[in-house]
Design a protein around this motif. Structure first.
Motif: not given
Length: 246
Positions: A36, A58, A61-62, A184, A187
């Motif tokens: 990403l 992200y 989120i990851i 994912l 967002p």
């Protein structure tokens, strides 16, 4: 406590004997962040995101996705496989109590997931200049609460699934909606009000927002703390209630 430590050490060794599980839980999250981050548009500040970049959103989120992979793929499948192969039945003849086995699984998964989190944060910082959490204690609190909630759900699946394959199937079915509401695919900052409200009451939606708040220098909101604790108590209580040796 000595039984807990010995079981945790044993579970850790068994974990590393499953190369596919090791790859997807420890290796895939930082690889995904790297993919990403390689997208130029994701490294550009966005006015609609308050000056943040998509890659900044992200990173937490990851981290949360890594928790979901541990809980819903690794933890529940391995534990249910132990029951299917008779490992738990043999343990039943020993002084080991169910809560010690559950505790060992939780402790091992927590330690391994923390390693994943640190690698993701390091990759984000060194490769894409993603800022580190400004409020480290708050970040750890949010992370631990999210981990406990997800692992409790994973143990609940493992406690009721008759086989390792069925546990994997149930875990996979739960994985996609859980990570969707974690942001994912979309967002949280880009979700509409309805989706964001639903996300607030999911374990990883609350967890991601808590990690984002800590990164910005704030403590997790009480709503999100209550949501994660609630999921932990309910799913954990049901996991202990329906635990079966065979």
């Amino acid at each position: 406590m000595s039984a807990l430590y010995r079981l945790t050490a044993t579970e850790t060794r068994l974990f590393f004997r499953e190369p596919m599980i090791v790859f997807f839980t420890l290796g895939f999250p930082p690889i995904l962040l790297g993919i990403l981050g390689a997208i130029p548009a994701f490294r550009q500040p966005e006015e609609t995101l308050g000056g943040l970049r998509v890659i900044d959103l992200y990173a937490p989120i990851i981290v949360a996705m890594g928790l979901a992979m541990f809980a819903l793929n690794s933890l529940c499948q391995l534990f249910a496989t132990y029951r299917e192969k008779g490992v738990l039945r043999r343990l039943r003849t020993t002084p080991v109590e169910p809560r010690v086995m559950l505790g060992a699984q939780l402790l091992m998964s927590t330690i391994m997931s923390v390693v994943t989190m640190l690698v993701v944060l390091a990759v984000g910082r060194l490769a894409f200049d993603v800022r580190l959490p400004r409020q480290v204690p708050a970040y750890l609190v949010g992370y631990v609460l999210a981990a406990l909630a997800m692992f409790a759900i994973g143990l609940l699946v493992a406690s009721i699934a008759p086989t390792g394959r069925s546990a994997g199937a149930i875990g996979t079915l739960l994985f996609f909606p859980v990570v969707f509401f974690a942001g994912l695919w979309v967002p949280r900052d880009s979700m509409n009000d309805v989706l964001r409200t639903i996300s607030d009451f999911t374990p990883l939606g609350a967890g991601v927002q808590s990690l984002q708040d800590a990164t910005a220098g704030h403590w997790p909101q009480l709503l999100h703390v209550a949501v994660m604790i609630g999921w932990t108590l309910v799913a954990g209580g049901l996991a202990a209630r329906y635990f079966r040796w065979e």
